[in-house]
Design a protein around this motif. Structure first.
Motif, PDB file in Angstrom:
ATOM      1  N   PRO A 184       0.820  -1.210   0.000  1.00 13.95           N
ATOM      2  CA  PRO A 184       0.000   0.000   0.000  1.00 13.95           C
ATOM      3  C   PRO A 184       0.854   1.260   0.000  1.00 13.95           C
ATOM      4  CG  PRO A 184      -0.004  -1.027   2.170  1.00 13.95           C
ATOM      5  CD  PRO A 184       0.684  -1.982   1.253  1.00 13.95           C
ATOM      6  N   TRP A 185       0.205   2.416  -0.260  1.00 12.59           N
ATOM      7  CA  TRP A 185       0.956   3.667  -0.416  1.00 12.59           C
ATOM      8  C   TRP A 185       1.707   4.061   0.838  1.00 12.59           C
ATOM      9  CZ3 TRP A 185      -0.009   7.705   2.821  1.00 12.59           C
ATOM     10  CH2 TRP A 185      -1.247   7.744   3.466  1.00 12.59           C
ATOM     11  N   TRP A 186       1.150   3.738   2.027  1.00 11.93           N
ATOM     12  CA  TRP A 186       1.825   4.154   3.256  1.00 11.93           C
ATOM     13  C   TRP A 186       3.087   3.347   3.537  1.00 11.93           C
ATOM     14  CZ3 TRP A 186      -3.141   2.099   3.207  1.00 11.93           C
ATOM     15  CH2 TRP A 186      -3.307   0.817   3.700  1.00 11.93           C
ATOM     16  N   LYS A 187       3.316   2.288   2.743  1.00  8.47           N
ATOM     17  CA  LYS A 187       4.572   1.538   2.847  1.00  8.47           C
ATOM     18  C   LYS A 187       5.477   1.805   1.647  1.00  8.47           C
ATOM     19  CE  LYS A 187       2.746  -2.272   5.648  1.00  8.47           C
ATOM     20  NZ  LYS A 187       2.549  -3.739   5.732  1.00  8.47           N
ATOM     21  N   THR A 188       5.057   2.757   0.801  1.00  6.05           N
ATOM     22  CA  THR A 188       5.846   3.161  -0.360  1.00  6.05           C
ATOM     23  C   THR A 188       6.420   4.538  -0.069  1.00  6.05           C
ATOM     24  OG1 THR A 188       4.286   1.958  -1.779  1.00  6.05           O
ATOM     25  CG2 THR A 188       5.791   3.524  -2.854  1.00  6.05           C
ATOM     26  N   PRO A 189       7.724   4.663   0.211  1.00  5.57           N
ATOM     27  CA  PRO A 189       8.293   5.905   0.727  1.00  5.57           C
ATOM     28  C   PRO A 189       7.958   7.165  -0.080  1.00  5.57           C
ATOM     29  CG  PRO A 189       9.894   4.147   0.894  1.00  5.57           C
ATOM     30  CD  PRO A 189       8.728   3.588   0.144  1.00  5.57           C
ATOM     31  N   TYR A 190       8.064   7.103  -1.417  1.00  3.92           N
ATOM     32  CA  TYR A 190       7.854   8.340  -2.180  1.00  3.92           C
ATOM     33  C   TYR A 190       6.385   8.773  -2.168  1.00  3.92           C
ATOM     34  CZ  TYR A 190       6.347   5.490  -6.252  1.00  3.92           C
ATOM     35  OH  TYR A 190       5.701   4.622  -7.103  1.00  3.92           O
ATOM     36  N   LEU A 191       5.456   7.833  -2.096  1.00  2.69           N
ATOM     37  CA  LEU A 191       4.037   8.192  -2.014  1.00  2.69           C
ATOM     38  C   LEU A 191       3.673   8.665  -0.613  1.00  2.69           C
ATOM     39  CD1 LEU A 191       2.244   5.444  -4.146  1.00  2.69           C
ATOM     40  CD2 LEU A 191       2.803   7.798  -4.772  1.00  2.69           C
TER      41      LEU A 191
ATOM     42  N   ASN B  96       2.122  12.354  -0.019  1.00  4.04           N
ATOM     43  CA  ASN B  96       0.841  12.514   0.654  1.00  4.04           C
ATOM     44  C   ASN B  96       0.969  13.297   1.953  1.00  4.04           C
ATOM     45  OD1 ASN B  96      -0.522  11.211  -1.377  1.00  4.04           O
ATOM     46  ND2 ASN B  96      -0.567   9.224  -0.355  1.00  4.04           N
ATOM     47  N   PHE B  97       2.112  13.174   2.612  1.00  7.34           N
ATOM     48  CA  PHE B  97       2.355  14.002   3.804  1.00  7.34           C
ATOM     49  C   PHE B  97       2.418  15.473   3.420  1.00  7.34           C
ATOM     50  CE2 PHE B  97       5.699  16.313   6.171  1.00  7.34           C
ATOM     51  CZ  PHE B  97       5.031  16.465   7.380  1.00  7.34           C
ATOM     52  N   TYR B  98       3.137  15.775   2.347  1.00  4.09           N
ATOM     53  CA  TYR B  98       3.217  17.162   1.880  1.00  4.09           C
ATOM     54  C   TYR B  98       1.831  17.719   1.554  1.00  4.09           C
ATOM     55  CZ  TYR B  98       8.267  16.372   1.162  1.00  4.09           C
ATOM     56  OH  TYR B  98       9.602  16.092   1.328  1.00  4.09           O
TER      57      TYR B  98
END
Length: 524
Positions: A24-31, A35-37
């Motif tokens: 999932p995206w929360w385990k994909t560093p660049y995503l 998403n944090f930004y």
């Protein structure tokens, strides 16, 4: 393998170039980083919600009423409406600044106005200073509208719908802090009972500051200014995970460059009059204006700013009870709006809008009946029955008009007119709000619950318009949505051309790599 859910969210062409991702995206560093930004940027919408709830709470405080010379009727309306006036003035300026200097520059200007307004608000020594501070806070809200553009244009394709819908949803994060800070300060026997909540307006933007500062500029803005290589590198980093040969990045670059080039060729300059030139643009304009007006003229404007007055009409007069109901109402709003924003890609925009409109019509009709009955009988149970109905009513409002009021207009406009389209929506919101804030207290004071009948009529109109005029936009990339509105008149290339070109380029690159390896082996 392209999943059906990806096709449903972004369409078949864009889904074909999405990377096969197992985690999932929360385990994909660049995503996770992107998403944090963007989430940090989205928090700026909380300032709008903070103000809505703040004025609700302050009206229940004796200290604030005494400081403001016990405002009622037109004077109370003017105090509330001046924030909307500041936002109306700022939004067209935001549109120009965003197009000429970048989406982020508008947000920086908004931060300046918010800091100034908050300082003036919390330190006001007379009503005039308080009113001026609200104009400044309203101006900040106008410039923060650029965040909707930035999130829409920078979000990862499969996240765009939920992220953009989430922008307006976080209005309730500000409402929640405002409502509970007012509740917590209600027993302070000094002006600090309202100065402390006023000062907290700057809290969420302060928390969001670091993430916003690190957020990349919109790649579409960069391409519109000829800074294509900067845009490509940004997309490689934030959408491609550093992969320079990413098919997704190649597709996005080709699609954005082509769309903006054709827009620039068709119009040497883009202005507000271009919104009237084609049938597709007129349809977009109608949606932008009607969504803004309907988001305020569905009865929510009464409860959002005049909850204390509404509760008094059904016999709830205790300051503690009023502020407590306001606090729980904002928590309920946040939960429902977040839930709805997570469903925009699963259910679609149109079903949510229809369910919201018809649900609110039923609720406002029942609330009107209960309020009228209480006015005649003074039966306490009848009055109390209005409270859960208000929660249900806001639940229906939150499933569409909170997440989609801004995100829907933001995604339907082509790049050259997107900032103006969002500005038109916000001006419509604040103009309708300005009217409400002036008229509602006068009407509530004069005819009390009978005023709700006006909103029943308006809700019937909203249901008809939503059914007839609001198309589904799920299943398209940001550039492809033009096909929904412009039909055969669209500036986009025929379906499949960009995807085929990207695939051909990928095959050439793979062939070059094979030739390079074979050549190296021959040398060995």
């Amino acid at each position: 393998m392209v999943s059906e859910s990806q096709k449903r969210i972004v369409g078949e062409e864009l889904a074909a170039v999405l990377p096969a991702r197992i985690q999932p995206w929360w385990k994909t560093p660049y995503l996770l980083r992107l998403n944090f930004y963007l989430f940090s940027c989205m928090l700026f919408s909380a300032t709008i919600g903070f103000d809505n709830s703040l004025m609700n709470g302050l009206q229940a405080l004796d200290t604030w009423n005494k400081f403001m010379d016990h405002p009622t009727g037109a004077y109370l309306g003017a105090i509330n409406a001046c924030q909307a006036g500041g936002a109306c003035i700022a939004n067209p300026v935001m549109s120009y600044v965003s197009n000429e200097y970048g989406r982020k520059v508008s947000v920086w200007i908004g931060l300046f106005f918010l800091s100034l307004g908050t300082a003036l608000n919390a330190s006001a020594i007379n009503p005039a200073m308080f009113i001026v501070s609200r104009v400044l806070v309203g101006s900040a809200s106008g410039f923060f509208s650029a965040v909707a553009l930035l999130v829409t244009e920078m979000a990862y394709p499969t996240h765009r719908g939920k992220m953009t819908a989430g922008f307006n949803t976080l209005v309730y994060a500000g409402s929640l802090i405002s409502a509970w800070s007012t509740f917590g300060c209600r027993n302070l026997d000094s002006n600090w009972s309202w100065r402390i909540p006023s000062l907290l307006q700057i809290l969420i933007p302060t928390i969001a500051f670091t993430g916003f500062a690190l957020t990349p500029e919109s790649p579409r803005f960069l391409i519109s200014k000829g800074r294509n290589e900067e845009a490509r590198l940004s997309l490689i980093k934030h959408h491609g995970g550093g992969d320079e040969s990413s098919p997704l990045v190649a597709f996005e670059m080709a699609e954005i460059e082509q769309a903006i080039l054709l827009e620039q060729q068709a119009n040497e300059s883009s202005g507000y009059m271009d919104m009237l030139k084609t049938a597709g643009n007129r349809h977009r304009l109608f949606i932008s204006i009607s969504m803004g007006v309907f988001s305020q003229w569905n009865g929510v404007g009464i409860v959002s700013y005049y909850l204390a007055a509404v509760l008094k009409t059904v016999g709830i007069t205790s300051i503690t009870q009023q502020t407590l109901i306001n606090g729980f109402l904002q928590l309920w709003n946040l939960i429902m709006a977040v839930l709805a924003s997570s469903l925009v890609d699963r259910i679609g925009r149109r079903p949510l809008l229809l369910a919201s409109s018809f649900g609110m019509l039923v609720c406002i009709t029942i609330i009107t009946g209960l309020s009228g009955s209480f006015a005649i009988t003074a039966h306490a149970a009848t009055g109390l029955a209005v409270v859960p109905l208000l929660f249900i009513y806001f639940g229906f409002y939150d499933i569409a008009f909170t997440p989609l009021a801004v995100s829907y207009p933001a995604e339907i406009w082509q790049y050259s007119l997107r900032s103006r389209g969002v500005a038109v929506t916000y001006v419509s919101i604040y103009a309708a709000q300005f009217f409400n804030l002036f008229v509602n207290p006068i009407a509530l004071e004069s005819i009390a619950w009978k005023y709700y009948i006006v909103y029943i009529v308006i809700m019937i109109c909203i249901c008809v318009v939503a059914w007839c005029c609001y198309p589904e936009t799920r299943g398209y990339s940001l550039e492809e949505i033009a096909r929904v509105f412009d039909k055969g008149d669209t500036n986009l290339l025929p379906h499949g051309v960009i995807l085929d070109a990207v695939k051909d380029k990928q095959m050439e690159m793979n062939s070059d790599k094979v030739d390079h390896v074979d050549h190296a082996e021959e040398k060995v």
